[in-house]
Design a protein around this motif. Structure first.
Motif: not given
Length: 334
Positions: A211, A253-257, A272, A278, A325-326
């Motif tokens: 992260w 792996k998720v979108k972190i916004e 998250s 995904g 997210d990586t």
């Protein structure tokens, strides 16, 4: 001839009597003579009970280590928080340590993560003012330090604030049941499928997850048949000094916004996104397996599939889920 007939009649009557007694006796046989499955914990898949679900928010900074009671958690989520650091959401159902800590505040990602488990007991230190009504409206038994006496959420004088809040489990359960009149729940089913490793799994030595300001390395311990964890360069150890070792690690792996929330220092709280779909990776038995994950709505368990469309199977034991997210970086056996 008459004697022979008498013998046949006697034998016939004797069989009837013995048959009746056998039926009567079978009704008196204890259940130990009947085949029955041993109760297994839904989160670990090992023999044991399914107790009340307790979710606890635990600090994951360097100053918080060694964490108290983390080795007893059946399932742990590692999620990103402000400044690119990580924080843990730990679930307990099979055993409850006397203390857990350091306890920290809830985050918006926790609501979706806990949704499929039902109205679980959720213990944490506090939350941003804007988020309190959202937590109160969620399907959770909210048990924060803001609403409970210091006898339950105490301070460890050997640690410094804000990583010194300690939770007393037994006192928390007593408070929830007796004073707050909460109906604490157990899991009705398992989120996992347990079984043999997939033929698609590939041997691996370790995997790194990163992260912005935190990193984990998951390393296969061939002697212990489990995965050791290294967090920010330091080996994860328990308060007893032993290395933390887990049986399953899932890197999701998720979108972190950015969310609409933030901490008191002005940092933006990330969220998250665990509803959707995904890629993921399962680490078990010294191997890794590429996965796809799907979760259509928050109230559902996540579905995990390998590249041939078969459901993921984990091995019995403790599981950690790393939300990042990586992509992980693997190190393979020489």
């Amino acid at each position: 001839m008459k004697r022979f007939r008498k013998f046949l009649i006697f034998a016939f009557l004797l069989l009837i009597v013995l048959g009746v007694n056998a039926v009567s006796t079978s009704k008196l046989l204890p259940d130990v003579f009947k085949s029955s499955d041993v109760e297994k914990n839904y989160l670990t898949g090992v023999p044991g009970t399914n107790g009340k679900v307790l979710a606890v928010k635990i600090d994951d900074t360097m100053e918080a280590h060694p964490q108290i009671g983390i080795e007893a958690a059946d399932l742990v989520y590692v999620e990103q928080v402000e400044s690119g650091l990580t924080r843990l959401l730990a679930l307990y159902t099979s055993e409850y340590p006397e203390f857990i800590g350091p306890i920290r505040s809830a985050r918006i990602s926790d609501i979706d993560l806990l949704a499929p488990f039902g109205k679980v007991a959720f213990a944490y230190s506090g939350s941003q003012t804007k988020m309190r009504p959202v937590l109160a409206a969620a399907n959770l038994n909210v048990l924060s330090a803001e609403r409970n006496p210091p006898s339950i959420f105490s301070r460890d004088e050997s640690r410094v604030s804000p990583v010194n809040m300690i939770l007393y489990i037994e006192k928390l359960f007593q408070q929830a049941s007796n004073k707050l009149k909460m109906s604490l729940i157990s899991l009705p089913s398992s989120p996992w499928l347990f079984g043999e490793s997939s033929k698609l799994a590939t041997p691996v030595k370790s995997a790194k997850i990163t992260w912005p300001n935190a990193k984990y390395e998951v390393i296969w311990n061939s002697e212990g048949k489990c995965w050791n964890l290294i967090q920010n360069g330091s080996v994860e150890v328990t308060t007893s000094g032993s290395n933390l070792c887990i049986q399953n690690a899932i890197i999701q792996k998720v979108k972190i916004e950015p969310s609409i929330y933030g901490d008191k220092f002005g940092g933006i709280t990330p969220i998250s996104q665990t509803v959707g779909s995904g890629k993921a990776v399962l680490l078990r038995d010294g191997k890794y397996l590429n996965l796809n994950w799907v979760r259509d709505e928050a109230g559902q368990y996540t579905n995990w599939f390998d590249e041939e469309g078969d459901r993921m199977k984990i091995t019995p034991g403790k599981t950690w889920v790393f939300l990042a997210d990586t992509d992980p970086i693997f190190t393979f056996q020489p």
